[in-house]
Scaffold this motif. Structure first.
Motif, PDB file in Angstrom:
ATOM      1  N   LYS A 252      22.566  18.393   7.440  1.00  0.00           N
ATOM      2  CA  LYS A 252      21.872  17.100   7.670  1.00  0.00           C
ATOM      3  C   LYS A 252      22.132  16.535   9.061  1.00  0.00           C
ATOM      4  N   LEU A 253      23.150  17.033   9.737  1.00  0.00           N
ATOM      5  CA  LEU A 253      23.500  16.466  11.052  1.00  0.00           C
ATOM      6  C   LEU A 253      23.148  17.417  12.204  1.00  0.00           C
ATOM      7  N   ARG A 254      22.271  18.356  11.936  1.00  0.00           N
ATOM      8  CA  ARG A 254      21.920  19.334  12.982  1.00  0.00           C
ATOM      9  C   ARG A 254      21.047  18.704  14.067  1.00  0.00           C
ATOM     10  N   SER A 255      21.065  19.372  15.218  1.00  0.00           N
ATOM     11  CA  SER A 255      20.208  19.029  16.374  1.00  0.00           C
ATOM     12  C   SER A 255      20.465  17.629  16.917  1.00  0.00           C
ATOM     13  N   LYS A 256      21.686  17.138  16.722  1.00  0.00           N
ATOM     14  CA  LYS A 256      22.058  15.832  17.278  1.00  0.00           C
ATOM     15  C   LYS A 256      23.086  15.983  18.394  1.00  0.00           C
ATOM     16  N   ARG A 257      23.199  17.185  18.918  1.00  0.00           N
ATOM     17  CA  ARG A 257      24.129  17.468  20.025  1.00  0.00           C
ATOM     18  C   ARG A 257      25.590  17.229  19.646  1.00  0.00           C
ATOM     19  N   LEU A 258      25.916  17.448  18.366  1.00  0.00           N
ATOM     20  CA  LEU A 258      27.331  17.372  17.974  1.00  0.00           C
ATOM     21  C   LEU A 258      28.098  18.622  18.406  1.00  0.00           C
ATOM     22  N   ALA A 259      27.422  19.769  18.392  1.00  0.00           N
ATOM     23  CA  ALA A 259      28.113  21.019  18.716  1.00  0.00           C
ATOM     24  C   ALA A 259      28.748  20.979  20.116  1.00  0.00           C
TER      25      ALA A 259
HETATM   26 MG    MG Z   1      24.227  18.243  15.927  1.00  0.00          MG
END
Ligand code: MG
Ligand code: YNC
Length: 431
Positions: free
Chosen positions: A142-149
């Motif tokens: 659910k938290l993908r593609s939010k630049r957390l990586a």
């Molecule tokens: Mg992310």
């Protein structure tokens, strides 16, 4: 493209091969210059250290990965690293708890992201490179593609740098700037019926299930004389064999005895290691000869003892190793099941993955045939191996089939001349 990776000290696709010399990419820094404060997370999240020894916390990491970690392209299978495996993989000698980095939701405390590093002595073109191996990067779906990586990667880099380590090795299925080597996985069916049922593989044209099962059937027992599970007293001998063998590869790892004990001593459903003990092989041969002499009429021994002829031809009894140990070969594999997603009957694929192997005087194909035999006997469905080191020499003969998708190897803050390497030049296996 590559807004993050384009800014990092990694080899870039634009780097000209002729300009590349081995060495760090960033100007050398001191620990004092490393930022003391953690990187900033979006306000609803907090950093945490995951204590992998704590049964509850390892279960939290297990659950995050079980639900969100690496899947195949068709989302049919997802890696299902066990809690025991995670404890093994994350706690080698010299491990640091603050390199087991989690992100939790403020308030609920739910673990929603993870990244880990472990220490390792890498050798690149013969040069020792003290490094970490980065693994288990995972962000809740659910938290993908939010630049957390990128924040996770920068934070673990900071924590590693704070301990005076400036290089890292890692693998990924995705192509990033810039692979040091690209490998392929190969798969050897052990339980073809189940693999076909879960659609891991499919029945080949003009093949029946019965013929397929027969094609992949393995012998009931191994053929290499003196093959037995590794024991603690073998550690020094295995260390010497392993480091000696790995020295020929352009990118590899160097193991201390403590590390060999950690990584190779057998642990059920985590890691299996077998050694070829030439003394045991001799004893087995003598026993067999004397029992043949006692039990069989003269002339019958040759026909009744097929394995005594294979033992004299494999050379295991005549090693010229300088050490006093009788260990001449090593073969190992680790256990990494995958969840089968959305299948009515099956929920798990039991997979063994080839780990480090030193053939010594034993033909590699024979040693791997024995590894397949052992894995089949232990109930694994499939045996996986990469095409690195000398593996290309046995994959086809032992009925491995090539997988889809590649595994890319990377180095952080280290340039290597003459890259990308060919898989046969690579001697590094990450979990
Ligand atoms: Mg992310
Ligand atoms: C990946 N696998 O390209 P750009 S392997 C590294 N490894 O950056 P966002 C990755 N980078 O293109 P998402 C990556 N996958 O803008 C994506 N990226 O430069 C890059 N999957 O971030 C991507 N686990 O947060 C892009 O993407 C940026 O929300 C986008 O998160 C990514 O463990 C991920 O495959 C992978 O959980 C966490 O998709 C997520 O999609 C996920 O918007 C399923 O990120 C599980 C999965 C990866 C397994 C692994 C090795 C990781 C190595 C990380 C690099 C370590 C560098 C060395 C650090 C220490 C240095 C010292 C000293």
């Amino acid at each position: 493209k590559y807004a993050f990776w384009g800014s990092q000290p990694v080899m870039q696709f634009s780097d000209e091969a002729k300009d590349v010399e081995d060495g760090p990419i960033d100007a050398p820094k001191t620990v004092e210059e490393v930022r003391k404060e953690p990187y900033t997370l979006p306000s609803s999240f907090v950093w945490c250290e995951c204590n992998i020894n704590d049964p509850h916390e390892v279960q939290e990491v297990y659950t995050l990965l079980h639900n969100n970690y690496v899947e195949d392209d068709d989302a049919m299978f997802r890696f299902n690293y066990s809690p025991e495996f995670l404890q093994w993989a994350l706690q080698p000698p010299g491990y640091q708890r603050d390199w087991h980095v989690g992100v939790r939701v403020k308030g609920s405390n739910k673990l929603v992201a993870f990244i880990s590093g472990i220490p390792a002595s890498i050798r690149a073109n013969g040069k020792p490179v003290p490094a970490v191996e980065i693994n288990f990067l995972c962000v809740l779906k659910k938290l993908r593609s939010k630049r957390l990586a990128p924040v996770l990667i920068k934070e673990i880099t900071r924590r590693v740098n704070l301990r005076g380590i400036w290089q890292a090795a890692y693998t990924a299925g995705v192509v990033l700037p810039r692979p040091v080597c690209g490998c392929r996985y190969w798969h050897r069916s052990l339980n073809p019926k189940k693999l076909i049922e879960v659609r891991f593989s499919s029945l080949q044209p003009r093949m029946t299930m019965a013929r397929t099962i027969k094609l992949y059937r393995l012998p009931a027992s191994t053929t290499t004389p003196g093959l037995r599970p590794m024991e603690a007293h073998d550690t020094a001998a295995v260390t010497e064999l392993l480091n000696g063998h790995l020295a020929q590869f352009k990118l590899t790892q160097h193991f201390s005895e403590d590390e060999v004990a950690h990584w190779f001593l057998p642990q059920p459903l985590v890691v299996d290691t077998y050694v070829v003990d030439s003394q045991l092989a001799q004893q087995q041969q003598q026993q067999q000869q004397s029992s043949e002499a006692q039990q069989l009429p003269a002339g019958a021994a040759d026909a009744a003892a097929p394995s005594s002829s294979s033992s004299s031809s494999n050379g295991a009894g005549s090693s010229s190793s300088s050490s006093s140990s009788s260990i001449v070969s090593v073969v190992s594999f680790y256990t990494l099941p995958s969840s089968v997603l959305g299948h009515e009957e099956h929920n798990e694929l039991r997979a063994a993955y080839m780990f480090y192997t030193v053939p010594g005087p034993t033909p590699l194909t024979q040693l791997m045939q024995d590894a397949l035999t052992l894995a089949a006997g232990k109930g694994y469905d499939v045996f996986n191996a990469l095409d690195l080191m000398d593996n290309a020499s046995f994959l086809k003969e032992l009925k491995f089939g090539i997988g889809d998708g590649a595994l890319q190897y990377y180095l952080y803050n280290w340039r290597m001349a003459n890259t990308p390497l060919q898989p046969k030049e690579l001697g590094l296996i990450l979990l």
